[in-house]
Structures are given as C-alpha cells and as structure tokens.
Motif scaffolding. Sequence first.
Motif, PDB file in Angstrom:
ATOM      1  N   HIS A 115       0.856  -1.181   0.000  1.00 27.94           N
ATOM      2  CA  HIS A 115       0.000   0.000   0.000  1.00 27.94           C
ATOM      3  C   HIS A 115       0.896   1.236   0.000  1.00 27.94           C
ATOM      4  O   HIS A 115       1.818   1.335   0.818  1.00 27.94           O
ATOM      5  CB  HIS A 115      -0.904   0.042   1.244  1.00 27.94           C
ATOM      6  N   VAL A 116       0.619   2.172  -0.891  1.00 30.70           N
ATOM      7  CA  VAL A 116       1.375   3.423  -0.960  1.00 30.70           C
ATOM      8  C   VAL A 116       0.396   4.584  -0.847  1.00 30.70           C
ATOM      9  O   VAL A 116      -0.580   4.661  -1.603  1.00 30.70           O
ATOM     10  CB  VAL A 116       2.167   3.536  -2.276  1.00 30.70           C
ATOM     11  N   GLY A 117       0.642   5.480   0.112  1.00 23.42           N
ATOM     12  CA  GLY A 117      -0.190   6.665   0.288  1.00 23.42           C
ATOM     13  C   GLY A 117       0.606   7.921  -0.015  1.00 23.42           C
ATOM     14  O   GLY A 117       1.689   8.115   0.539  1.00 23.42           O
ATOM     15  N   LEU A 118       0.101   8.769  -0.901  1.00 23.16           N
ATOM     16  CA  LEU A 118       0.789   9.996  -1.280  1.00 23.16           C
ATOM     17  C   LEU A 118       0.305  11.172  -0.437  1.00 23.16           C
ATOM     18  O   LEU A 118      -0.737  11.097   0.234  1.00 23.16           O
ATOM     19  CB  LEU A 118       0.574  10.287  -2.769  1.00 23.16           C
ATOM     20  N   ARG A 119       1.038  12.278  -0.501  1.00 25.54           N
ATOM     21  CA  ARG A 119       0.703  13.436   0.333  1.00 25.54           C
ATOM     22  C   ARG A 119      -0.640  14.040  -0.053  1.00 25.54           C
ATOM     23  O   ARG A 119      -1.311  14.649   0.763  1.00 25.54           O
ATOM     24  CB  ARG A 119       1.800  14.493   0.211  1.00 25.54           C
ATOM     25  N   GLY A 120      -1.036  13.892  -1.302  1.00 22.51           N
ATOM     26  CA  GLY A 120      -2.323  14.435  -1.731  1.00 22.51           C
ATOM     27  C   GLY A 120      -3.510  13.612  -1.270  1.00 22.51           C
ATOM     28  O   GLY A 120      -4.660  13.978  -1.540  1.00 22.51           O
ATOM     29  N   GLY A 121      -3.255  12.516  -0.595  1.00 25.44           N
ATOM     30  CA  GLY A 121      -4.332  11.674  -0.103  1.00 25.44           C
ATOM     31  C   GLY A 121      -4.627  10.481  -0.991  1.00 25.44           C
ATOM     32  O   GLY A 121      -5.412   9.607  -0.618  1.00 25.44           O
ATOM     33  N   GLU A 122      -4.010  10.416  -2.174  1.00 23.98           N
ATOM     34  CA  GLU A 122      -4.245   9.299  -3.069  1.00 23.98           C
ATOM     35  C   GLU A 122      -3.512   8.054  -2.569  1.00 23.98           C
ATOM     36  O   GLU A 122      -2.382   8.141  -2.087  1.00 23.98           O
ATOM     37  CB  GLU A 122      -3.764   9.642  -4.478  1.00 23.98           C
ATOM     38  N   THR A 123      -4.175   6.913  -2.663  1.00 19.30           N
ATOM     39  CA  THR A 123      -3.573   5.649  -2.231  1.00 19.30           C
ATOM     40  C   THR A 123      -3.611   4.640  -3.376  1.00 19.30           C
ATOM     41  O   THR A 123      -4.541   4.625  -4.179  1.00 19.30           O
ATOM     42  CB  THR A 123      -4.308   5.063  -1.017  1.00 19.30           C
ATOM     43  N   MET A 124      -2.580   3.824  -3.435  1.00 19.59           N
ATOM     44  CA  MET A 124      -2.510   2.761  -4.437  1.00 19.59           C
ATOM     45  C   MET A 124      -2.131   1.461  -3.751  1.00 19.59           C
ATOM     46  O   MET A 124      -1.468   1.479  -2.722  1.00 19.59           O
ATOM     47  CB  MET A 124      -1.460   3.076  -5.510  1.00 19.59           C
ATOM     48  N   SER A 125      -2.554   0.369  -4.339  1.00 14.86           N
ATOM     49  CA  SER A 125      -2.224  -0.947  -3.803  1.00 14.86           C
ATOM     50  C   SER A 125      -1.684  -1.821  -4.921  1.00 14.86           C
ATOM     51  O   SER A 125      -2.131  -1.736  -6.063  1.00 14.86           O
ATOM     52  CB  SER A 125      -3.450  -1.620  -3.181  1.00 14.86           C
ATOM     53  N   TYR A 126      -0.714  -2.657  -4.567  1.00 14.18           N
ATOM     54  CA  TYR A 126      -0.099  -3.555  -5.534  1.00 14.18           C
ATOM     55  C   TYR A 126       0.117  -4.912  -4.877  1.00 14.18           C
ATOM     56  O   TYR A 126       0.309  -4.999  -3.667  1.00 14.18           O
ATOM     57  CB  TYR A 126       1.264  -3.010  -6.003  1.00 14.18           C
ATOM     58  N   LEU A 127       0.115  -5.941  -5.705  1.00 17.83           N
ATOM     59  CA  LEU A 127       0.394  -7.285  -5.217  1.00 17.83           C
ATOM     60  C   LEU A 127       1.695  -7.753  -5.846  1.00 17.83           C
ATOM     61  O   LEU A 127       1.774  -7.957  -7.060  1.00 17.83           O
ATOM     62  CB  LEU A 127      -0.741  -8.247  -5.578  1.00 17.83           C
ATOM     63  N   LEU A 128       2.735  -7.891  -5.034  1.00 16.90           N
ATOM     64  CA  LEU A 128       4.032  -8.373  -5.502  1.00 16.90           C
ATOM     65  C   LEU A 128       4.112  -9.875  -5.289  1.00 16.90           C
ATOM     66  O   LEU A 128       3.713 -10.379  -4.233  1.00 16.90           O
ATOM     67  CB  LEU A 128       5.179  -7.673  -4.765  1.00 16.90           C
TER      68      LEU A 128
END
Length: 341
Positions: free
Chosen positions: A119-132
């Motif tokens: 899970h990656v959360g950016l300063r603008g509030g946007e979040t992304m998720s990835y499956l490695l």
Amino acid sequence: MNRIRPLIVFAVGLLSFLDIAHGHEVRPAYLRVEATQTPTATGRTGTSYEVIWKRPFNEDGVRLSPVFPEFCEETPSALDEVVGPVVVRQFRLDCGQSLVGSAIAIAGLELTVTDVMLHVGLRGGETMSYLLKPTSSAVVIKTTGVPVWSYLHLGIEHLLFGIDHILFVIALMFFLTRLGPLIKTITAFTVAHSVTLGISALDLVSLPQGPVEAVIALSILFLAVERLREDPNCPNPDSIVRNQTWVVAFAFGLLHGFGFAGALSEIGLPKGNLISALFLFNVGVELGQLLVIAIGLSVAWITRHLWATLPQYVVQLPLYLVGIAAAYWLIERTVGIVWLT
C-alpha cells in the motif's frame, strides 16, 4: 455407492500426505508506505514516509526486505518485533522526491512462495495498492495502482494454501450424496465465515488466533470421527451432521471466519476501499472452495468409470488421514497456547 465419497480416494489422500506440520495457511507479507505531512528528518526537501513492514517467519532461511529508490534514506529504525506469526518493523523513510515513477522491490521474494501486499499513500491523499509475487518482486509506483482486485487473488490463494480449511470442506462432502445439498452446505459455510471475517476486519469483534486455530483443527477432527463412527452401509439417521449438514457447516464457518481474519488483519485493508476489498477477499475464498469441489467431483467421476466398486477400507482411509492430521494440529496448537501462557 455414494457418488461423492470416491473423490476422497485421490483428493484427500494427496492433500493429507502434504507436510501436516504446515497446516497453517501461507500468509502474505505486508508493506505500507504512507506519506506524512511533516518535513523530512534530514532537512532535505521532499517527502517523508512512515513505513510498516510485516513479514511472516520464513523457515527456509530467506529474510525478505523492502528495497526503496536510491534517493530515499531510511532513518534509524526500531528492532524487529515478533507479533504472533509475523515479524513487524516500523521506520521512517526520507525521500528527496515523490515515489511516483520509481520502483519498490522486495529482496529475496523470488526465493519464496510468499506474496506481498503493498500500500502506498501519497501526500495528496491518493492511495494505491499492488500485489508483488515471487515472479514479479518489484513494481513501479504510478498514480493509479491495482487496489481492490488484488484481494480477489489473495482470497483464492488463502483458501488453496490453507490445507486445514480445504480438509474441512472435503470432510463435509463425506456426509453428502447429491450435488444440491453439497452446494447448499458450502454456501452456508461461505456465508458464515464471511460474517465473522467482516466483523473482525471492521474491529467489531476480535478473538486470539491461537485458540481459534486450535478449535478449527478440532472441527475437522470432529467431522472425521463423526463419519467414521457411522456404519459404512447404514448411515446414522439420528446424526445431526448427517441430517443438518448445512447447519453444522454454518456453525463451524463462523469459527473459520475468525481464522481467515487473522491473515487478513496482517496484510491490512485499504482505507478507501475497505468494503470492496473485504467483499472480493470473500469471493476469492468462495472461488477457491468451488475449485476444490470441482476437482473432487472430477476425481469422483473418473473413479466411478475406472472401478465398479471400491473396498470400504480404501474409501475410509482418507478419513483416517484427515483425522490424524487434525489431531496433530490440535495437539500442536494447544501446546503452543499453553507454552505461550
């Protein structure tokens, strides 16, 4: 002869001879990288991130570790903390620029069978998720990730690698002779574990994993013993499992849901898509169960066409294997609880 029981001759026999000491499901690792609003600790311009890294114990000696871009600097971190079946480390990451467009990798992942939810959360509030995965242990961070759909894959994987849950599903099939009641029973099991998984993931109810996993083993042992107690040629008409198999499946499903919640709590749920991720995880578990049933029914069809009849001891042997595996897990997990207390 029962049209469904012959599937156990191959399916359960194969599963039971897997290493029963590893009855726990394969748990994924979890990496959360969340941007903070505070300046970097080093005074550089850029973004600071709070990082949480959870990895399962790896018995083959491979220690997984996250690899960040070169422009990021990890501040002195706390020591690894053992929390149940995982190792947790929290630290701060100072980067001279945004992580967008850069890669994050997991060193050693290709040597394991572990997946990593990122899970990656950016300063603008946007979040992304990835499956490695072991076959793709690095990912380039983009402004659009692959959020909730990854949980569908995790649900399928969690069921297929959870040998105790698989044996419970197959043990239920010993009490059924027709496809309709079988689907009804499995659906009841799914609905039940979806309920307790949901309330646990939402922090409404929480149970310690040790006792939960011990009782899950007991539920498998109960089904095996109950079926073996019956006369092979004359099933017990008074057996509650025989008469109300779906009720028993629902009751035990409530318990198994807390078992599923243990692994799900370790990888976390995306804040913005919590309900969707939870729903897809449950759908994945159901698809995994249906896959197990489909394989079992296929084996049953092949068995009926290869042999007109099977010796009763051959049909019942897998039940003994299931019971032995469940008894082993029950003792192992109970000893683990007593030892920790």
